[in-house]
Design an enzyme around this catalytic site. Structure first.
Site, PDB file in Angstrom:
ATOM      1  N   ASN A   8       0.869  -1.180   0.000  1.00  0.00           N
ATOM      2  CA  ASN A   8       0.000   0.000   0.000  1.00  0.00           C
ATOM      3  C   ASN A   8       0.907   1.230   0.000  1.00  0.00           C
ATOM      4  OD1 ASN A   8      -1.807   2.043   0.538  1.00  0.00           O
ATOM      5  ND2 ASN A   8      -2.307   1.334   2.624  1.00  0.00           N
ATOM      6  N   LYS A  10       0.108   4.258  -0.351  1.00  0.00           N
ATOM      7  CA  LYS A  10      -0.559   5.445   0.216  1.00  0.00           C
ATOM      8  C   LYS A  10      -0.328   6.660  -0.696  1.00  0.00           C
ATOM      9  CE  LYS A  10      -0.182   3.292   4.699  1.00  0.00           C
ATOM     10  NZ  LYS A  10      -0.121   3.415   6.138  1.00  0.00           N
ATOM     11  N   HIS A  96      -9.458   1.273   5.064  1.00  0.00           N
ATOM     12  CA  HIS A  96      -8.174   1.440   5.746  1.00  0.00           C
ATOM     13  C   HIS A  96      -8.386   2.379   6.938  1.00  0.00           C
ATOM     14  CE1 HIS A  96      -4.098   2.634   6.650  1.00  0.00           C
ATOM     15  NE2 HIS A  96      -3.702   1.545   6.008  1.00  0.00           N
ATOM     16  N   GLU A  98      -6.780   4.777   7.980  1.00  0.00           N
ATOM     17  CA  GLU A  98      -6.586   6.202   7.674  1.00  0.00           C
ATOM     18  C   GLU A  98      -7.853   6.796   7.066  1.00  0.00           C
ATOM     19  OE1 GLU A  98      -2.966   5.555   5.532  1.00  0.00           O
ATOM     20  OE2 GLU A  98      -1.969   5.080   7.427  1.00  0.00           O
ATOM     21  N   GLU A 166      -5.357  -4.862  10.839  1.00  0.00           N
ATOM     22  CA  GLU A 166      -4.315  -3.844  11.017  1.00  0.00           C
ATOM     23  C   GLU A 166      -4.590  -3.074  12.298  1.00  0.00           C
ATOM     24  OE1 GLU A 166      -2.300  -2.681   7.152  1.00  0.00           O
ATOM     25  OE2 GLU A 166      -4.100  -1.475   7.268  1.00  0.00           O
ATOM     26  N   GLY A 172       2.524   2.308  10.742  1.00  0.00           N
ATOM     27  CA  GLY A 172       3.479   3.404  10.542  1.00  0.00           C
ATOM     28  C   GLY A 172       4.188   3.834  11.806  1.00  0.00           C
ATOM     29  N   SER A 210       3.545  -2.092  10.387  1.00  0.00           N
ATOM     30  CA  SER A 210       5.005  -2.099  10.544  1.00  0.00           C
ATOM     31  C   SER A 210       5.649  -3.442  10.188  1.00  0.00           C
ATOM     32  CB  SER A 210       5.386  -1.667  11.970  1.00  0.00           C
ATOM     33  OG  SER A 210       4.912  -0.360  12.225  1.00  0.00           O
TER      34      SER A 210
HETATM   35  P1  PGA Z   1       2.904   0.287   7.679  1.00  0.00           P
HETATM   36  O1  PGA Z   1       1.428   0.512   7.072  1.00  0.00           O
HETATM   37  O2  PGA Z   1       3.421  -1.011   7.117  1.00  0.00           O
HETATM   38  O3  PGA Z   1       3.688   1.470   7.239  1.00  0.00           O
HETATM   39  O4  PGA Z   1       2.729   0.207   9.169  1.00  0.00           O
HETATM   40  C1  PGA Z   1       0.543  -0.559   6.935  1.00  0.00           C
HETATM   41  C2  PGA Z   1      -0.746  -0.073   6.325  1.00  0.00           C
HETATM   42  O5  PGA Z   1      -1.171   1.046   6.647  1.00  0.00           O
HETATM   43  O6  PGA Z   1      -1.381  -0.768   5.521  1.00  0.00           O
END
Ligand code: PGA
Length: 249
Positions: A8, A10, A96, A98, A166, A172, A210
């Site tokens: 992803n 983003k 997601h 976010e 997640e 992140g 992560s």
């Molecule tokens: P990350 O993001 O691997 O940077 O923690 C995962 C995601 O948001 O799908």
């Protein structure tokens, strides 16, 4: 079941960086054994066409990061599932954290989007996960259970849906859930899917938060874990491919 590794991207990368990453991935992808691993990349929508062109003959699928809960028409700023599909996308990420956090997307809205995505032939990657406070309060199963109940659309099956667990606090942040935490949640999700769907034991369940080449191997040993949704580490070809390689160890 094949392991599924989804990158992803983003809202990251400029045009030159996106091209650079696509070309670097193109070099490494042929080394991934297709019979064991399926890779998907989900670039920002402005790079989807470029990704589809560069990856045309590669063992990788392209996915969108979101789609509209409408088919077409006057919806400024939106991208329809049908448009994604016409560009060559096979997958779309929905719900997601976010999007849930910054745009207050509800599970009901995600389920509506999923219906349009399935009607356009896309496989949805439905994201669920608790916040840090919810976990501290011990409410993670209640939260994730409710998100599953409300986010899955009526036509959901193992053919058109992947679940991604997640935990919001691991996205992140560099904090990864322990293999034991992931195992407990994935087993809860598996039971829930079995109760709800005739083919619930075949739905792939990904972990995200992560994930890096260094922790992927331990996480791969977790039961009911069918792959990863990768953010930061998908922005470098060698770390994304390093995660795929960990599935083979
Ligand atoms: P990350 O993001 O691997 O940077 O923690 C995962 C995601 O948001 O799908």
């Amino acid at each position: 079941m094949k392991k599924l590794i989804v990158g992803n991207w983003k809202m990251n990368l400029n045009v030159a960086e996106a091209d650079h990453l696509l070309i670097a991935l193109r070099k490494l992808l042929p080394s991934v054994p297709k019979q064991n691993i399926e890779c998907v990349i989900c670039p920002s929508c402005v790079y989807l066409q470029r990704a589809a062109e560069i990856m045309a003959d590669q063992p990788v699928h392209i996915g969108g990061q979101d789609c509209a809960p409408f088919d077409n028409g006057a919806h400024t700023g939106d991208i329809s599932a049908r448009q994604l599909s016409a560009l060559g996308c096979r997958y779309v990420i929905l719900g997601h954290s976010e999007r849930r956090a910054f745009y207050q997307e509800s599970s009901a809205l995600i389920s509506e989007k999923a219906t349009f995505a399935h009607d356009s032939g896309l496989t949805t990657i439905i994201c669920v996960g608790e916040t840090e406070d919810e976990r501290t309060e011990g409410r993670q199963e209640e939260i994730v259970g409710r998100q599953i109940d409300e986010s899955l659309s009526s036509g959901t099956s193992a053919r058109n849906t992947v679940l991604a667990y997640e935990p919001v606090w691991a996205i992140g942040t560099g904090k990864t859930a322990t293999p034991d935490d992931v195992a407990a949640m994935h087993s809860f999700i598996r039971k829930k899917l079995q109760e709800k769907l005739a083919d619930g034991d075949e739905i792939r369940i990904l972990y995200g938060g992560s994930v890096k080449p260094e922790n992927a191997k331990d996480l791969f040993s977790v039961d009911n874990l069918d792959g990863f949704l990768v953010g930061g580490a998908s922005l470098k070809a060698d770390s994304f491919m390093g995660i795929a390689a960990a599935a083979l160890e």
